[in-house]
Design a protein around this motif. Sequence first.
Motif, PDB file in Angstrom:
ATOM      1  N   TYR A  45       0.369  -0.981  -0.139  1.00  0.00           N
ATOM      2  CA  TYR A  45       0.500  -0.196  -0.126  1.00  0.00           C
ATOM      3  C   TYR A  45       0.527   0.871  -0.144  1.00  0.00           C
ATOM      4  CZ  TYR A  45      -3.531  -3.554   1.867  1.00  0.00           C
ATOM      5  OH  TYR A  45      -4.023  -4.524   1.408  1.00  0.00           O
ATOM      6  N   THR A  63       0.834   5.851  -0.045  1.00  0.00           N
ATOM      7  CA  THR A  63       0.012   6.595   0.486  1.00  0.00           C
ATOM      8  C   THR A  63       0.231   7.747  -0.228  1.00  0.00           C
ATOM      9  OG1 THR A  63       0.548   7.535   2.358  1.00  0.00           O
ATOM     10  CG2 THR A  63      -1.046   5.985   2.509  1.00  0.00           C
ATOM     11  N   SER A  64      -0.644   8.858  -0.648  1.00  0.00           N
ATOM     12  CA  SER A  64      -0.026   9.827  -1.175  1.00  0.00           C
ATOM     13  C   SER A  64       0.140  10.638   0.428  1.00  0.00           C
ATOM     14  CB  SER A  64      -1.374  10.560  -1.572  1.00  0.00           C
ATOM     15  OG  SER A  64      -1.960  10.234  -2.728  1.00  0.00           O
ATOM     16  N   GLY A  65       1.005  11.870  -0.239  1.00  0.00           N
ATOM     17  CA  GLY A  65       1.275  12.526   0.672  1.00  0.00           C
ATOM     18  C   GLY A  65       0.422  13.774   1.380  1.00  0.00           C
ATOM     19  N   GLN A  66       0.252  12.768   3.577  1.00  0.00           N
ATOM     20  CA  GLN A  66      -0.734  13.303   3.797  1.00  0.00           C
ATOM     21  C   GLN A  66      -0.317  14.918   4.477  1.00  0.00           C
ATOM     22  OE1 GLN A  66      -4.063  11.672   3.980  1.00  0.00           O
ATOM     23  NE2 GLN A  66      -2.245  11.093   2.796  1.00  0.00           N
ATOM     24  N   THR A 120      -1.657  15.857  10.271  1.00  0.00           N
ATOM     25  CA  THR A 120      -1.161  14.733   9.482  1.00  0.00           C
ATOM     26  C   THR A 120      -1.241  13.674   9.954  1.00  0.00           C
ATOM     27  OG1 THR A 120      -0.125  16.477   8.415  1.00  0.00           O
ATOM     28  CG2 THR A 120       0.702  14.393   8.108  1.00  0.00           C
ATOM     29  N   GLY A 171       2.487  21.743  -2.571  1.00  0.00           N
ATOM     30  CA  GLY A 171       1.568  21.620  -3.157  1.00  0.00           C
ATOM     31  C   GLY A 171       0.738  22.848  -3.135  1.00  0.00           C
ATOM     32  N   GLU A 213       4.694  17.402   4.482  1.00  0.00           N
ATOM     33  CA  GLU A 213       3.842  16.296   3.991  1.00  0.00           C
ATOM     34  C   GLU A 213       4.070  15.397   4.468  1.00  0.00           C
ATOM     35  OE1 GLU A 213       2.032  15.381  -0.974  1.00  0.00           O
ATOM     36  OE2 GLU A 213       2.933  17.740   0.595  1.00  0.00           O
ATOM     37  N   GLU A 267       4.591  11.120   3.571  1.00  0.00           N
ATOM     38  CA  GLU A 267       3.833   9.684   2.815  1.00  0.00           C
ATOM     39  C   GLU A 267       4.537   8.749   2.804  1.00  0.00           C
ATOM     40  OE1 GLU A 267       5.795   7.338  -1.451  1.00  0.00           O
ATOM     41  OE2 GLU A 267       6.302   9.625  -0.833  1.00  0.00           O
ATOM     42  N   TRP A 308       3.899   4.110   3.241  1.00  0.00           N
ATOM     43  CA  TRP A 308       4.348   2.798   2.355  1.00  0.00           C
ATOM     44  C   TRP A 308       4.042   1.587   3.491  1.00  0.00           C
ATOM     45  CZ3 TRP A 308       6.403   1.920  -2.587  1.00  0.00           C
ATOM     46  CH2 TRP A 308       7.149   2.638  -3.217  1.00  0.00           C
TER      47      TRP A 308
END
Length: 132
Positions: free
Chosen positions: A34, A36-39, A59, A117, A124, A126, A128
């Motif tokens: 899995y 994830t996008s950066g939270q 976060t 962003g 941010e 991320e 895994w």
Amino acid sequence: MEKAEISRKNPVDMYHPVGNYSHITKIPRNSELYVTSGQIGAYQNGDIPDSLDEQIKITFENIQSVLRSEELTSEHIIKVNIWATQKINWDNLYEEWEKLFGNDYPAMTIGYISELGLPEIKIEIEVWAAKV
């Protein structure tokens, strides 16, 4: 037959980690991966607080929400990438880190960058994860 599980370690012939992480995380064959996008530290309504410390807290709450959505826990996390636009208060971050991981740390990378962003985003993270 030995039970397959995620393992974390620090090789004895290397320096001790400079933070709360492991040098290597091993994922058994045939695990589900899995990514994830950066939270970020955004509230559910999309608002982002000005304080980096508050963004860190939110976060980590968002990371836990993403994990729960796939029936994952911190034990499944194998790698964390952290990107920040300003100096992190490590006492604050590690307080949230310890709530999530206890003393079983995944691999981690931290990088300071000029921007993320949106201009108001200061951190941010991320994640895994793998499920055996």
